[in-house]
Design an enzyme around this catalytic site. Structure first.
Site, short mmCIF file in Angstrom:
data_model
loop_
_atom_site.label_atom_id
_atom_site.label_comp_id
_atom_site.label_asym_id
_atom_site.label_seq_id
_atom_site.Cartn_x
_atom_site.Cartn_y
_atom_site.Cartn_z
N GLU A 61 -5.52 -7.71 -0.95
CA GLU A 61 -6.34 -7.55 0.24
C GLU A 61 -7.76 -7.18 -0.18
O GLU A 61 -7.97 -6.31 -1.02
CB GLU A 61 -5.79 -6.45 1.16
CG GLU A 61 -4.46 -6.79 1.81
CD GLU A 61 -3.98 -5.70 2.78
OE1 GLU A 61 -4.83 -4.85 3.20
OE2 GLU A 61 -2.78 -5.68 3.10
N GLU A 97 0.77 -1.24 0.00
CA GLU A 97 0.00 0.00 0.00
C GLU A 97 0.81 1.30 0.00
O GLU A 97 0.68 2.12 0.91
CB GLU A 97 -0.96 -0.01 1.18
CG GLU A 97 -1.97 -1.14 1.09
CD GLU A 97 -2.97 -1.18 2.24
OE1 GLU A 97 -2.76 -0.46 3.25
OE2 GLU A 97 -3.95 -1.95 2.15
#
Length: 543
Positions: free
Chosen positions: A366, A207
């Site tokens: 995710e 991320e």
């Protein structure tokens, strides 16, 4: 139809005669060793088009979940606090999770590379086997237990520092963890594990995103272009991947996106205001790591290693953050309409185009969310989960995924382990298996074969107690005898099988070549294929 059959049998007779030298016993042993008792590195994967395939070119589907802890200050899988971790690994395999994305921190990898082994939190009161193990020994203990039950691992650098909130920091460098340390740590890990296909790939950085607040400072935020800026994630990802490939060309490389992307394609602002009310509306926003718009203009180029690259977005529901697409029509929409809203307003332009345009397969590294509780957004969150589940199912083999998460400790998503309603399991102690989350959202998108068995990614070790080895059973209908996967059974398949048995080429469909279904490719299969082409047997496989 008869004329075509007569023609191909005639051609096959000629080739069979040309290949009629006997297969010696030593040849048969070699073939069996190649296919079944292969070296420990026979499970490496690569990309062909928008599919991930095994070494024989057979499509695979990575369907798993995340299990964090080595990125945290405890430096261990956190469920060790509550249970016997080996029992936990066993039930994860038994439930059909064929890959675990395993977060870790750069500083921990770098310490290991220097022969320094920080201690992990002691949970030997639940796990006698863990007594006295440092973080490096404990990590390898986990890998050995994953290997025993047929689970593969994607190693994910989740943060620069071992910190339970380390993922909140937007970049891959921080303090003593410089860009060079980041790269060196990855190259060491790749080199160390290059002969162990338990770890099948590396997610380079979790991320990459922006600084907090509406005013985004570009010098503190991840960008994506072809510049040499320190914060250019595309540059660093490409350079790191190439450095890894130099020592470990068999690993898959997973590259996540960023958070924002300029609408004009130019990263020429020092700051930008992304507020929905006072902002300048000059950037597209998405989830951290979920914005891969830059791939269209600035794709990752790994040259001769391009077949190891997989792009990897993240995506969540409104209980993680109430994005704009979860408001308005989404709230009252039926499931089909809701999925289309997510597709048109988020998925398509941020990342789905990558598989649709044939650039690469995708791994949604995710996704997930809470499935129980009294939050006012729970129903909308469940609608999101159904939409993502269905979208993944519709794009089988192109869209791989790892649910967040297995752990009991994730506050904003919950886990597959729970203390609430669920099924107790041996060794779980105060943990239960979250049947609601699993049965309704993960189970429908786990890889299963035609018999309903969970499909593993290991050619020798079945996936848990309810799964099979890769190549052990077909997922789709196998065309036995079509060794070269061209749709026909003819002389070319004889040639391909012979080259395989002689060790000249490994590029065959091993399921289609196992003509007596004994989980080995040897002289018996060659003989059966000859008999079929000569017409002395009429069906394949020979049971």
């Amino acid at each position: 139809m008869k004329k075509k059959m007569k023609k191909f049998i005639g051609l096959s007779l000629a080739v069979v005669t040309a290949f009629s030298m006997p297969l010696t016993s030593s040849t048969a042993i070699y073939a069996e060793t190649s296919a079944v008792q292969a070296d420990p590195n026979d499970d490496w994967l690569h990309v062909e088009g928008t599919n991930i395939v095994d070494k024989y070119g057979n499509k695979v589907w990575l369907t798993g979940a995340n299990w964090f802890g080595f990125n945290c200050r405890e430096r261990m899988l956190l469920d060790s606090y509550h249970s016997n971790i080996v029992a936990d690994i066993q039930i994860v395999a038994d439930k059909g999770i064929n890959v675990v994305r395993m977060p870790i921190a750069t500083d921990l990898l770098y310490s290991w590379s220097k022969g320094q082994y920080p201690e992990s939190t002691d949970t030997s009161y639940n796990n006698a086997d863990l007594a006295g193990l440092n973080s490096f020994e404990l990590f390898n203990f986990m890998l050995e237990n994953f290997k025993k039950v047929g689970i593969k691992v994607i190693l994910d650098v989740h943060s620069a520092e071992t910190d339970n909130q380390g993922h909140s920091y937007p970049l891959w460098f921080k303090g003593a963890v410089t860009e060079k340390v980041f790269k060196d740590a990855w190259v060491w890990a790749a080199n160390y594990y290059k002969n162990d296909d338990t770890i099948i790939g590396f997610d380079l950085k979790n991320e990459p995103h922006t600084n907090t607040g509406d005013v985004k400072i570009m010098s503190e935020s991840a960008i994506w272009d072809d510049s040499d800026k320190a914060t250019n994630w595309k540059r660093v990802a490409q350079e790191t991947a190439l450095a890894i490939m130099a020592v470990h060309p068999n690993a898959l490389i997973f590259v996540e996106g960023v958070e924002i992307y300029p609408k004009d394609g130019l990263w020429n602002d020092e700051t930008t205001n992304t507020s929905a009310w006072t902002g300048n509306d000059e950037y597209y926003g998405n989830w951290w790591g979920g914005n891969l718009r830059g791939v269209k203009d600035h794709p990752i180029n790994l040259g001769k290693y391009q077949s190891q690259l997989v792009y990897s977005p993240h995506d969540y529901g409104p209980l993680v953050f109430e994005q704009s697409w979860f408001r308005g029509d989404f709230v009252t929409a039926d499931d089909k309409t809701a999925k289309n809203i997510l597709y048109t307003q988020c998925w398509r332009d941020n990342w789905a185009y990558i598989m649709e345009d044939g650039i690469s397969p995708l791994l949604v590294g995710e996704w997930g969310g809470l499935t129980e509780g009294g939050d006012k957004l729970l129903d909308v969150n469940l609608k999101y989960l159904r939409a993502m589940r269905n979208y993944i199912s519709e794009n089988k083999y192109k869209l791989h995924h790892t649910l967040w998460c297995i752990n009991i400790d994730s506050a904003d998503t919950g886990g597959l382990f729970t203390r609430g309603e669920g099924t107790p399991f041996e060794g779980g102690r105060d943990l239960k298996w979250n049947d609601n989350k699993y049965d309704n959202y993960l189970l429908p998108v786990l890889w299963k074969n035609a018999d309903g068995k969970f499909q593993g990614l290991d050619h020798k070790i079945p996936l848990g107690k309810n799964g099979v080895v890769l190549g052990g059973n077909s997922i789709d209908d196998v065309k036995y005898g079509d060794v070269n996967s061209d749709g026909d059974i003819n002389a070319l398949d004889i040639a391909a099988l012979k080259m395989f048995l002689l060790g000249v080429s490994q590029n065959i469909d091993t399921k289609a070549a196992d003509l007596n279904i004994d989980n080995s490719i040897d002289a018996l299969d060659f003989a059966n294929l000859k008999k079929y082409l000569l017409g002395s047997i009429s069906t394949l496989p020979v049971k």
